[in-house]
Design a protein around this motif. Sequence first.
Motif, mmCIF file in Angstrom:
data_model
loop_
_atom_site.group_PDB
_atom_site.id
_atom_site.type_symbol
_atom_site.label_atom_id
_atom_site.label_comp_id
_atom_site.label_asym_id
_atom_site.label_seq_id
_atom_site.Cartn_x
_atom_site.Cartn_y
_atom_site.Cartn_z
ATOM 1 N N THR A 247 30.411 31.663 35.080
ATOM 2 C CA THR A 247 29.096 32.290 34.882
ATOM 3 C C THR A 247 27.963 31.284 35.153
ATOM 4 O OG1 THR A 247 29.505 31.796 32.578
ATOM 5 C CG2 THR A 247 29.806 34.059 33.264
ATOM 6 N N ASN B 289 32.279 39.484 37.447
ATOM 7 C CA ASN B 289 33.423 40.080 36.750
ATOM 8 C C ASN B 289 34.410 40.596 37.792
ATOM 9 O OD1 ASN B 289 35.141 41.719 35.042
ATOM 10 N ND2 ASN B 289 33.498 41.619 33.516
ATOM 11 N N HIS C 136 35.003 37.437 22.871
ATOM 12 C CA HIS C 136 35.726 36.520 21.972
ATOM 13 C C HIS C 136 34.789 35.383 21.526
ATOM 14 C CE1 HIS C 136 36.085 33.444 25.188
ATOM 15 N NE2 HIS C 136 36.078 34.510 25.982
ATOM 16 N N LYS D 79 33.667 31.981 23.630
ATOM 17 C CA LYS D 79 32.799 32.020 24.827
ATOM 18 C C LYS D 79 31.587 31.124 24.606
ATOM 19 C CE LYS D 79 30.582 35.285 28.004
ATOM 20 N NZ LYS D 79 31.062 34.532 29.163
ATOM 21 N N SER E 217 26.477 37.281 28.529
ATOM 22 C CA SER E 217 27.558 37.146 29.504
ATOM 23 C C SER E 217 27.009 37.300 30.920
ATOM 24 C CB SER E 217 28.620 38.209 29.256
ATOM 25 O OG SER E 217 28.134 39.479 29.641
ATOM 26 N N ALA F 26 36.785 40.916 26.353
ATOM 27 C CA ALA F 26 35.518 41.091 27.093
ATOM 28 C C ALA F 26 35.205 42.583 27.176
ATOM 29 C CB ALA F 26 35.638 40.498 28.484
ATOM 30 N N PHE G 102 41.658 40.843 35.081
ATOM 31 C CA PHE G 102 40.846 40.170 36.112
ATOM 32 C C PHE G 102 41.677 39.766 37.340
ATOM 33 C CE2 PHE G 102 38.950 38.868 31.924
ATOM 34 C CZ PHE G 102 37.812 39.652 32.012
HETATM 35 O O1 LIG Z 1 33.925 34.381 29.066
HETATM 36 C C1 LIG Z 1 34.557 35.446 29.268
HETATM 37 O O2 LIG Z 1 35.577 35.732 28.630
HETATM 38 C C2 LIG Z 1 34.082 36.360 30.304
HETATM 39 N N1 LIG Z 1 33.103 35.975 31.062
HETATM 40 C C3 LIG Z 1 32.505 36.729 32.101
HETATM 41 C C4 LIG Z 1 31.076 37.070 31.737
HETATM 42 O O3 LIG Z 1 30.391 36.244 31.118
HETATM 43 O O4 LIG Z 1 30.618 38.156 32.102
HETATM 44 C C5 LIG Z 1 33.331 37.918 32.511
HETATM 45 C C6 LIG Z 1 33.990 38.618 31.373
HETATM 46 O O5 LIG Z 1 33.017 39.270 30.632
HETATM 47 C C7 LIG Z 1 34.778 37.637 30.508
#
Ligand SMILES: O=C(O)C1=N[C@H](C(=O)O)C[C@H](O)C1
Length: 249
Positions: free
Chosen positions: A79, A107, A136, A139, A144, A197, A222
């Motif tokens: 990201t 994504n 979660h 992160k 996000s 997510a 993913f």
């Molecule tokens: O950190 C994650 O787990 C994810 N990161 C991406 C985001 O920030 O959008 C994609 C997904 O949401 C999972």
Amino acid sequence: MSDMIKVSVIGASGRMGSTVCDAVEAATGLELVGRFDQGDDLGDLAGADVVVEFSVPDASPANVAHCVERGVHCVVGTTGWREERLARLRAQIEKAPEGTGVLIAPNFAIGAILMMSFAAQAARFYESVEVVELHHPRKVDAPSGTAARTADLIGAAREEAGLGPIPDATEHDPDGARGARVHGVPVHSVRLRGLVAHQEVLLGGEGEMLTIRHDSFDRASFMPGVIEGVRRVGEHPGVTVGLEHYLGL
Ligand SMILES: O=C(O)C1=N[C@H](C(=O)O)C[C@H](O)C1
Ligand SMILES: NC(=O)C1=CN([C@@H]2O[C@H](COP(=O)(O)OP(=O)(O)OC[C@H]3O[C@@H](n4cnc5c(N)ncnc54)[C@H](O)[C@@H]3O)[C@@H](O)[C@H]2O)C=CC1
């Protein structure tokens, strides 16, 4: 490229990187040649044709620049790739060996890509819209990347439709309860043990609400997108933002 596509993974010890390594090893026509993580010398990237990059927002631009300078295609899931970073990357790729491709995908889950597309489609019909992303608690970034991208798409669609600001009478919000604003769209970030997510886009009009929700319950969601990105990035020189451009969406 030869018949087998040689793949290296940067961020290979992480949640996504390690899952990608397994997926690449299981995929027909792909060969995992290198695993790199923080502190490793990227060198010649173990001779990879394609690098998959899932690290941290602060490290990603330098890792991608290292690949691009060497003409190695790059599939990026990390990201933090907002407009300023993308502009710098576009300038770097102009000086890179011809044909080098970079895919930046906020994504890779097909449902999340469709959710963003549906939200952009719906945006012009609704006076109110808010994005709630839920992840979660390990992160490190908020909002996000998916939520930021969704808000950008919604904001652009609202502008094109000539919609004004989202109605909101809030005058007193000392604790920031109304969330962040991305492209004028309120975005709320939830961090909760047990989640992976998830995202909801709430669109409101007189007497109705449309909710568009996507859930990734497992990082397996993913992997088909990442593998498709690896297979297709060589056909798309330059910088592409969003896997939807490879999928004809
Ligand atoms: O950190 C994650 O787990 C994810 N990161 C991406 C985001 O920030 O959008 C994609 C997904 O949401 C999972
Ligand atoms: N585009 C998508 O579909 C998805 C994107 N993501 C994003 O991917 C990124 C990684 O997520 P996770 O794997 O959950 O994080 P993580 O924290 O589990 O893994 C990150 C890895 O990067 C490594 N790292 C840190 N600095 C580095 C550097 N300078 N060079 C190389 N490696 C370095 C860390 O040691 C760690 O192993 C985040 O930005 C996340 O938001 C996550 C899931 C899906």
